[in-house]
Design a protein around this motif. Structure first.
Motif, PDB file in Angstrom:
ATOM      1  N   THR A  48     -18.127  58.407  27.122  1.00 24.66           N
ATOM      2  CA  THR A  48     -19.446  58.845  26.661  1.00 24.66           C
ATOM      3  C   THR A  48     -19.609  60.328  26.955  1.00 24.66           C
ATOM      4  O   THR A  48     -18.717  60.969  27.513  1.00 24.66           O
ATOM      5  CB  THR A  48     -20.561  58.009  27.339  1.00 24.66           C
ATOM      6  OG1 THR A  48     -21.799  58.293  26.691  1.00 24.66           O
ATOM      7  CG2 THR A  48     -20.650  58.270  28.822  1.00 24.66           C
ATOM      8  N   GLY A  49     -20.741  60.876  26.593  1.00 25.81           N
ATOM      9  CA  GLY A  49     -21.076  62.252  26.935  1.00 25.81           C
ATOM     10  C   GLY A  49     -21.890  62.293  28.215  1.00 25.81           C
ATOM     11  O   GLY A  49     -22.672  61.375  28.484  1.00 25.81           O
ATOM     12  N   ARG A  88     -14.541  59.900  35.215  1.00 20.41           N
ATOM     13  CA  ARG A  88     -13.331  60.670  34.944  1.00 20.41           C
ATOM     14  C   ARG A  88     -13.564  61.648  33.795  1.00 20.41           C
ATOM     15  O   ARG A  88     -13.857  61.236  32.670  1.00 20.41           O
ATOM     16  CB  ARG A  88     -12.215  59.691  34.572  1.00 20.41           C
ATOM     17  CG  ARG A  88     -10.853  60.300  34.464  1.00 20.41           C
ATOM     18  CD  ARG A  88      -9.811  59.261  34.083  1.00 20.41           C
ATOM     19  NE  ARG A  88      -9.775  58.161  35.041  1.00 20.41           N
ATOM     20  CZ  ARG A  88      -9.222  56.992  34.793  1.00 20.41           C
ATOM     21  NH1 ARG A  88      -8.659  56.744  33.610  1.00 20.41           N
ATOM     22  NH2 ARG A  88      -9.215  56.042  35.705  1.00 20.41           N
ATOM     23  N   PRO A  89     -13.420  62.939  34.028  1.00 27.30           N
ATOM     24  CA  PRO A  89     -13.554  63.898  32.922  1.00 27.30           C
ATOM     25  C   PRO A  89     -12.501  63.619  31.845  1.00 27.30           C
ATOM     26  O   PRO A  89     -11.386  63.193  32.152  1.00 27.30           O
ATOM     27  CB  PRO A  89     -13.306  65.261  33.584  1.00 27.30           C
ATOM     28  CG  PRO A  89     -13.547  65.027  35.039  1.00 27.30           C
ATOM     29  CD  PRO A  89     -13.160  63.602  35.305  1.00 27.30           C
ATOM     30  N   ASP A  90     -12.870  63.844  30.589  1.00 27.95           N
ATOM     31  CA  ASP A  90     -11.955  63.645  29.454  1.00 27.95           C
ATOM     32  C   ASP A  90     -12.071  64.841  28.509  1.00 27.95           C
ATOM     33  O   ASP A  90     -12.368  64.685  27.332  1.00 27.95           O
ATOM     34  CB  ASP A  90     -12.296  62.332  28.749  1.00 27.95           C
ATOM     35  CG  ASP A  90     -11.264  61.904  27.711  1.00 27.95           C
ATOM     36  OD1 ASP A  90     -10.102  62.362  27.791  1.00 27.95           O
ATOM     37  OD2 ASP A  90     -11.622  61.107  26.821  1.00 27.95           O
ATOM     38  N   PRO A  91     -11.850  66.083  29.036  1.00 30.10           N
ATOM     39  CA  PRO A  91     -12.076  67.278  28.220  1.00 30.10           C
ATOM     40  C   PRO A  91     -11.141  67.409  27.030  1.00 30.10           C
ATOM     41  O   PRO A  91     -11.498  68.057  26.045  1.00 30.10           O
ATOM     42  CB  PRO A  91     -11.872  68.435  29.204  1.00 30.10           C
ATOM     43  CG  PRO A  91     -10.979  67.874  30.254  1.00 30.10           C
ATOM     44  CD  PRO A  91     -11.353  66.416  30.355  1.00 30.10           C
ATOM     45  N   ASP A  92      -9.961  66.790  27.092  1.00 34.17           N
ATOM     46  CA  ASP A  92      -9.067  66.854  25.930  1.00 34.17           C
ATOM     47  C   ASP A  92      -9.293  65.668  24.989  1.00 34.17           C
ATOM     48  O   ASP A  92      -8.592  65.517  24.001  1.00 34.17           O
ATOM     49  CB  ASP A  92      -7.605  66.921  26.371  1.00 34.17           C
ATOM     50  CG  ASP A  92      -7.187  65.744  27.231  1.00 34.17           C
ATOM     51  OD1 ASP A  92      -8.034  64.855  27.507  1.00 34.17           O
ATOM     52  OD2 ASP A  92      -6.013  65.698  27.641  1.00 34.17           O
ATOM     53  N   ASP A 112     -17.527  68.480  19.321  1.00 30.69           N
ATOM     54  CA  ASP A 112     -18.316  69.694  19.548  1.00 30.69           C
ATOM     55  C   ASP A 112     -18.299  70.155  21.006  1.00 30.69           C
ATOM     56  O   ASP A 112     -18.274  71.330  21.264  1.00 30.69           O
ATOM     57  CB  ASP A 112     -19.795  69.520  19.185  1.00 30.69           C
ATOM     58  CG  ASP A 112     -20.097  68.461  18.183  1.00 30.69           C
ATOM     59  OD1 ASP A 112     -19.185  67.864  17.636  1.00 30.69           O
ATOM     60  OD2 ASP A 112     -21.285  68.236  17.947  1.00 30.69           O
ATOM     61  N   ASN A 113     -18.351  69.214  21.953  1.00 31.67           N
ATOM     62  CA  ASN A 113     -18.509  69.601  23.338  1.00 31.67           C
ATOM     63  C   ASN A 113     -17.561  68.787  24.220  1.00 31.67           C
ATOM     64  O   ASN A 113     -18.005  67.995  25.046  1.00 31.67           O
ATOM     65  CB  ASN A 113     -19.971  69.379  23.751  1.00 31.67           C
ATOM     66  CG  ASN A 113     -20.349  70.201  24.936  1.00 31.67           C
ATOM     67  OD1 ASN A 113     -19.501  70.817  25.561  1.00 31.67           O
ATOM     68  ND2 ASN A 113     -21.627  70.188  25.266  1.00 31.67           N
TER      69      ASN A 113
END
Length: 139
Positions: A48-49, A88-92, A112-113
Motif C-alpha cells: 500500500t501507500g 517494509r519499504p518497497d521503493p522499487d 507516481d510516488n
C-alpha cells in the motif's frame, strides 16, 4: 502467539483472491478495505501507500483482520486475525509488481510516488478455514 496456516488457507492467499483488510481507527471503530495479498512463509503481505488509511491505522495499532473468499468458489473462505509485525519499504515497487502480476498479469501501473510504497507484513495469530457444501448458482 503466531499460528501456522493450513495448506487450504495458503492456497487462498496464493490465488488471485481478493481479501478484505480490517484495521482500527483512532476511536477503535473498524475500517475495512479490499486488498490484494501475497504469502511469504507464514506471513501475509499487503502492499500500500504510506498515506493510506490502512497504513496510518496499522502504524498506530498493529492489530488487523483479514477475510478472503475464493474467486471461483465463494464457499471457500478464511478469516485471519493478526498483527502487522513489519513495515517494509518497497521503493522499487518489486513486491507490488509481483502481487499485481498475480492479479492482473501486468506490473503495477501507478508509479507516481514509489518512495511512499510500503509492504505491511502480517503475522497471523488466529486463522479459520471453511469449505461449505454449496454450489454458487445465483438466480
Amino acid at each position: 502467539m503466531p499460528t501456522t496456516l493450513s495448506e487450504e488457507i495458503k492456497a487462498l492467499i496464493r490465488g488471485a483472491n481478493f481479501a478484505h483488510l480490517a484495521t482500527l481507527m483512532p476511536d477503535g471503530s473498524p475500517q475495512v478495505a479490499p486488498v490484494w495479498v501475497d504469502l511469504e512463509g507464514e506471513r501475509i503481505l499487503v502492499s500500500t501507500g504510506e498515506g493510506t488509511l490502512k497504513a496510518r491505522n496499522t502504524g498506530r495499532d498493529s492489530r488487523v483482520g483479514l477475510s478472503i473468499v475464493g474467486q471461483h468458489n465463494p464457499y471457500l473462505d478464511t478469516q485471519i486475525r493478526g498483527r502487522v509485525v513489519e513495515r517494509r519499504p518497497d521503493p522499487d515497487v518489486a513486491i507490488m509488481d509481483r502481487i499485481s502480476r498475480k492479479y492482473t498479469g501486468k506490473p503495477f501501473p501507478w508509479r507516481d510516488n514509489p518512495a511512499q510504497r510500503v509492504v505491511l507484513v502480517i503475522e497471523p495469530t488466529r486463522a479459520r478455514y471453511a469449505a461449505l457444501p454449496f454450489t454458487h448458482t445465483p438466480a
